[in-house]
Design an enzyme around this catalytic site. Sequence first.
Site, PDB file in Angstrom:
ATOM      1  CG  HIS A 463      -2.151  -0.840   0.975  1.00 19.23           C
ATOM      2  ND1 HIS A 463      -2.977  -1.261   1.987  1.00 19.23           N
ATOM      3  CD2 HIS A 463      -2.684  -1.339  -0.169  1.00 19.23           C
ATOM      4  CE1 HIS A 463      -3.967  -1.977   1.475  1.00 19.23           C
ATOM      5  NE2 HIS A 463      -3.808  -2.034   0.178  1.00 19.23           N
ATOM      6  NE  ARG A 606     -20.937   7.050 -18.255  1.00 20.34           N
ATOM      7  CZ  ARG A 606     -19.878   6.240 -18.111  1.00 20.34           C
ATOM      8  NH1 ARG A 606     -19.193   5.866 -19.179  1.00 20.34           N
ATOM      9  NH2 ARG A 606     -19.521   5.824 -16.919  1.00 20.34           N
ATOM     10  CD  GLU A 694     -20.437   2.786 -24.129  1.00 24.34           C
ATOM     11  OE1 GLU A 694     -19.407   2.571 -23.467  1.00 24.34           O
ATOM     12  OE2 GLU A 694     -21.417   3.375 -23.668  1.00 24.34           O
ATOM     13  CG  ASN A 717     -11.971   2.031 -21.852  1.00 21.53           C
ATOM     14  OD1 ASN A 717     -11.002   2.287 -22.551  1.00 21.53           O
ATOM     15  ND2 ASN A 717     -12.182   2.614 -20.699  1.00 21.53           N
ATOM     16  CG  ASP A 718     -17.830  -1.153 -22.577  1.00 20.22           C
ATOM     17  OD1 ASP A 718     -17.542  -2.306 -22.198  1.00 20.22           O
ATOM     18  OD2 ASP A 718     -18.347  -0.311 -21.841  1.00 20.22           O
ATOM     19  NE  ARG A 728     -14.273  -3.188 -20.567  1.00 19.03           N
ATOM     20  CZ  ARG A 728     -14.654  -2.073 -19.962  1.00 19.03           C
ATOM     21  NH1 ARG A 728     -13.775  -1.144 -19.709  1.00 19.03           N
ATOM     22  NH2 ARG A 728     -15.907  -1.892 -19.592  1.00 19.03           N
ATOM     23  CB  CYS A 765     -14.961  10.034 -23.585  1.00 19.34           C
ATOM     24  SG  CYS A 765     -16.231   8.775 -23.842  1.00 19.34           S
TER      25      CYS A 765
END
Length: 840
Positions: A463, A606, A694, A717-718, A728, A765
């Site tokens: 950590h 969003r 996406e 990403n998607d 993913r 984005c």
Amino acid sequence: MKPLESPPAPGVSEVLVVQAPVAGWAAPLDEAPDPVFAGRMLGDGVAIDPTAETVHAPCDGVIIALPRTRHAVTIRADNGAELLIHVGLETVALAGEGFTAHVDEGARVRRGEKILTFDMDFLAGRVRSLLTPVVITNGERFEIVHRVTGREVRAGEALMQLRPLAGAAAVTHAGETVSAELLLDLPHGLHARPAARVVATAQAFQAEVELAAGGRRADVRSAVAMMALGASPGAHLTVTARGPEAAQAVEAIRTLLAVIAEEERAAAPLAPTLAALAAHTKEAGVLTGVTAAPGLAIGVAVRLTPPEPPLVEASRGAEAESHALAGAIEEVRARVAGSGVGGAQRDILAAHQAFLADPELRAAAERGLRAGLSAGVAWRAALRRVAADLQALDDPHLAARADDLLDLERQVLWALSGETPPPPRPPAGAVLIAEELLPSQLVALEGARVAGFCTARGGATSHVAILAAAAGVPALAAIGPDLLQVPEGATVILDADAGTLRVAPDRAALEAAQAALGARESRRRADRAAAAEPAALADGLRIEVMANLGAVAEAAEAVAQGAEGCGLFRTEFLYLDRTVPPDEAEQAGLYQAAAEALGGRPLTIRTLDAGGDKPLAFAPAPAETNPALGLRGLRAALRTPALLRTQLAAILKVRGPVRILLPMVNDVADLRAVRRMLDELAPAGAPQLGVMVETPAAALLADQLAAEADFLSIGTNDLTQYVLAMDREHPELAPRLDGLHPAVLRLIAQAAAAAAAAGKPASVCGGLASDPLAAPLLVGVGVRGLSAAPAAVPALKARLRGLTLDACRVAAHAALDLPSAEAVRALVRERLPPADGASS
């Protein structure tokens, strides 16, 4: 794997005869030279000094725990009693050497059956004692009505008699039992922070929940018990819940683990270099370690030796000590709860809060208090027992969590003493040298302007490493004992990227390091100084650079980094981890606060992107085999229109330039459904309404969407996982997901072209927007806006200023015809390399 079964509830008249598992001298537990057993931290029982090398089953039952070290075994008897047989003291350190197991976890055994053998001569020369405790670990449900001590016993002879306590049967919720199996793909296994989040998630449901892995079980109310499962990446987990909301609890935990996996992969630290993995270089004056946080620093070595907290060993009585311990734990809990607002600090401190509230740790300490120990001694013994178990695990990330327990041990001991440890005051520019740093010590150094950290122990997964990386401070770990020989006040060069610490460097090395540091700092200052200026290509084309935000508090920092607004404001933080949805007023207030923090810059909100992959406790959905292809994003929002309507109404109250962005859109029908809601809520006109591209369907129908939407925002990403048909969350496939794959680039190009034809803006984005290597190609295929992580904005703007549109178009055209993402990245590095010092 079958659903877990609860141990049977014992009847009040049943008495279990526990036979001696090994021949030897039976003695009271008080004679064990170990406070964990002598203080009954694990439970009450008898200790046997063995005269034979075979351990037999003391009763009929099931083997429920058999660690890889084979030094101990736990049996659950048919009446529910759980008996631990621990061969010798500190034998866990032998890592299984000298032990042979004759049964497996999960096996059913008969009374007297051989279960373990050990080499007595081998053990005798390597451990503190061969004394073998036999204890009942769920003693809150049973009482020992007879036991044999003070004489020799034969294996199989009656050793104890256990009688169930009246009314001690486990209380379970009425309702169904639901079980689900999953593959644990957390990059660092089930460590402290995810365990703490599982605890918080499970509390929202009326259900009793267990995790099982490798034959071990853990109640999800205990973060410590979950960590002790030793569940490493790739482990098979079974989540079982019983109660009215069992199905929702199982699905929420399954989804939470998937979300955490995505977060940890996104935030994964740089892999240690080969230099950092070397034991030690032979070059004089140079030590090597593991990169804990990247960076370069020149400074003066300063030894950090924290003072030890006072420890009162005399008990004032169980009641007084219990009261003192509860007060000290609450004091530390309150201090931890009020510390830190950053993401890394918040998650780590949340894990510390989970430890402080862990019922197993508290119960172990209370048993010590009842045995006559002081609050400090009982707390220390309870934490060190769990820390030792974690340090014995194969997974170094889980083993590193022992540091968190030792940190909390010190904090509670200071609270018990009534004193305050003096804060460290190192000089500015110091490179701190320590055997180990604890998270609370690093938090206490906040604002001290140290140049770097070096530790003899620890690792890249501690950590402290996470906190150092979040603070942008270079750090090396696992350097070894030679680090502690570095003279106080010596000049050092800490190159965490290369994994080296150069002590007392010569003039040439010092000048080279100063030049490199100066070049990095000049680049960073220049990027930051120019960050407020608009981003434009060398030939004048304007590219809008905004920031992705996940909380109101991030807006001001984004502006400071040069963001021209917010291209994606995630609203999930308002909805997750609560049992009732936020009302219109709460949402409107937070959205307005974000808009004001942006100082009149655009705010793109969003709508809620939850559902199958991020379940809501107050809007349960049916369990899904593949949530990535199920009710998520706008699909889930349209399924609960009241929630969506409330959110839209809240957005409409925001004063300032605000836009609405819809996630997971497939076609114009989705867009039209929301447009109708807005027309009803704001007949005089609503903010601009855009859609995220996406899914492959949205990219292929981008011309239809652009005709009706006000703008397009491409979520890479998607889009990447759907185009490449790679989950993913898949542990083997996830590393291969790259948004610069030519197939993904072609769909981005198609969406950007459709937006341009309709006269609408198109931006990116997703993760690619923060990648300086991707910027030329995104611009080259027609993207005119990027929304990136706030910290990436200055370097991203600087990258764009060194490009021309023609160069971007030529590179992008060539990239679309390449066979792989690796080839695309190689092409950009060759044709359009980043400036010196910029990320690539």
